[in-house]
Design an enzyme around this catalytic site. Sequence first.
Site, short mmCIF file in Angstrom:
data_model
loop_
_atom_site.label_atom_id
_atom_site.label_comp_id
_atom_site.label_asym_id
_atom_site.label_seq_id
_atom_site.Cartn_x
_atom_site.Cartn_y
_atom_site.Cartn_z
N CYS A 177 2.97 9.12 -1.76
CA CYS A 177 2.92 9.95 -0.51
C CYS A 177 2.00 11.04 -0.70
O CYS A 177 1.59 11.42 -1.77
CB CYS A 177 4.21 10.56 -0.46
SG CYS A 177 5.81 9.59 0.04
N CYS A 227 12.52 6.33 -5.03
CA CYS A 227 11.57 6.69 -3.95
C CYS A 227 12.23 7.01 -2.55
O CYS A 227 13.14 6.00 -2.14
CB CYS A 227 10.54 5.37 -3.89
SG CYS A 227 9.47 5.61 -2.44
N GLN A 275 5.23 -6.00 8.78
CA GLN A 275 5.11 -4.52 8.79
C GLN A 275 6.28 -3.84 8.07
O GLN A 275 7.55 -4.49 8.04
CB GLN A 275 5.16 -3.98 10.54
CG GLN A 275 4.08 -4.56 11.14
CD GLN A 275 2.79 -3.66 10.81
OE1 GLN A 275 2.94 -2.63 9.98
NE2 GLN A 275 1.71 -3.89 11.72
N GLU A 309 -3.84 -17.90 12.18
CA GLU A 309 -3.60 -17.14 10.88
C GLU A 309 -4.14 -17.99 9.84
O GLU A 309 -3.96 -19.11 9.73
CB GLU A 309 -2.07 -16.86 10.73
CG GLU A 309 -1.64 -16.35 9.52
CD GLU A 309 -2.41 -15.01 9.14
OE1 GLU A 309 -2.80 -15.05 8.09
OE2 GLU A 309 -2.25 -14.05 9.82
N CYS A 312 -4.46 -0.68 11.33
CA CYS A 312 -3.88 0.35 10.32
C CYS A 312 -5.00 1.39 9.55
O CYS A 312 -4.60 2.04 8.89
CB CYS A 312 -3.05 -0.45 9.39
SG CYS A 312 -4.05 -1.37 8.34
#
Length: 461
Positions: free
Chosen positions: A85, A163, A287, A337, A412
């Site tokens: 983070c 976490c 995701q 893919e 992203c």
Amino acid sequence: MQKVPVIKNQEYELGIDNLGMNGEGIGRIEGFTMFVPGALPGEKIRIKAVKVGKSYGYGKLLEVIKPSDQRVNPRCEHAGRCGGCQLQHMSYSLQLEFKKQLVKDAMERIGGLENILIHDTIGMKSPWAYRNKMQFPVGSIKGKLAIGFYAPRSHNIIDMDSCIIQHSINDKIIRVVRKFMKEFNIKPYDEIVHKGIVRHIVSRVGLASGEVMTIIVTNGEALPHGDRLVKRLRKQIPGIVSIVQNINPDKTNVILGNRNIVLWGKDHIVEYIGDLKFKISPLSFFQVNPVQTAVLYYKAVEYANLTGSEDIIDAYCGIGTISLFMARKAKKVYGIEVVPQAIEDAKFNVLENNLYNAEFIEGQAEDVLPKLVDEGLKVDVAVVDPPRKGCDPRLLDALVHAQPKRIVYVSCNPATLARDLKYLSDRGYNVQEVQPVDMFPQTAHVECVVLMCASSEAGKC
């Protein structure tokens, strides 16, 4: 040549004016730019200069003399030391503003795209414990077992038991594996000498299904007393349905190897996004935030503006998540893919959801798409959801050659997104709007979905 007014290891006071791309504060000392992790705009701070270059430097935050009203106390004791983070010291409202600005800056500075409609970032009601996948590196600190996350810009492990952005079941998994490794003297991996056994602990959690997968990544086939670990995980981890050993013997930073051994249970877990069901295998991309993934995908479907008559290409389709969302409103979806296991999962997901108008093709999208077009496929809408490095230039050329009316780009990484949008903008497509979605609260990462329309479709897109 102008003399740099900052000396390494000296202390300075300065004000913070802005935020950098990684969420660090930006201030100036006699016009010299300093980046300071943990600092916020409007603050007066004291720093120690830890890196000084010719045009900018980095400072370590020593004291906040005048705090911002957007500063909050981090919930995690490891905040600032752990690289997981970067923004726990920042109010959530400021995090959302920062991420919108991050996208805007990338569009203007990298893409040369100004006056683009960029919506406010869509956030979460509760931006904690959202990750359904964890990847904990395993190593040692002064001869003692360490399991945690890497410190920023290093491979030094910050040892931890918990976490707060991960699903709580992951904390239990770590405790079980840690105790097992200590009790049976299972050596952690040493990436310097390329020796040791356990490299990473990976887990996947189905937030909707409740199913849990644990993956032990090992440096070779050996996992002494693996049967004991299986028994402990089965007994102590609620919802566990899959225990896998992943073999990664290579000297690499890549976490997972290509070979899996199922130690117990299934070779996959099941998860839902909305009312769609998905099979997730160890090597398949999915995701990490299912709540926001639904938000992102519904927005992608909205941008596709489907009537039921469209043929759609979904490049980088993974296990078919976006493909199946689109298939419910389209004539036909072709997902492409390169990862074989992902294609296998995608074909399974078609059957599970009774959406037989989705077809999945294994291969590089930049190779498969031109072939489909040459065979006569008329692409109405193209969807791309590439990795952080963005789209391969050959894929972008293939998109231009296919001439879809609309392109829905899911990204992203604002930097590579802006680069690719510029490429497409120079070749007959216009950016209509951008929707940032906070897929990764407490971090400096942001997901976006973008609508582009062919210039020839102006006013009809």
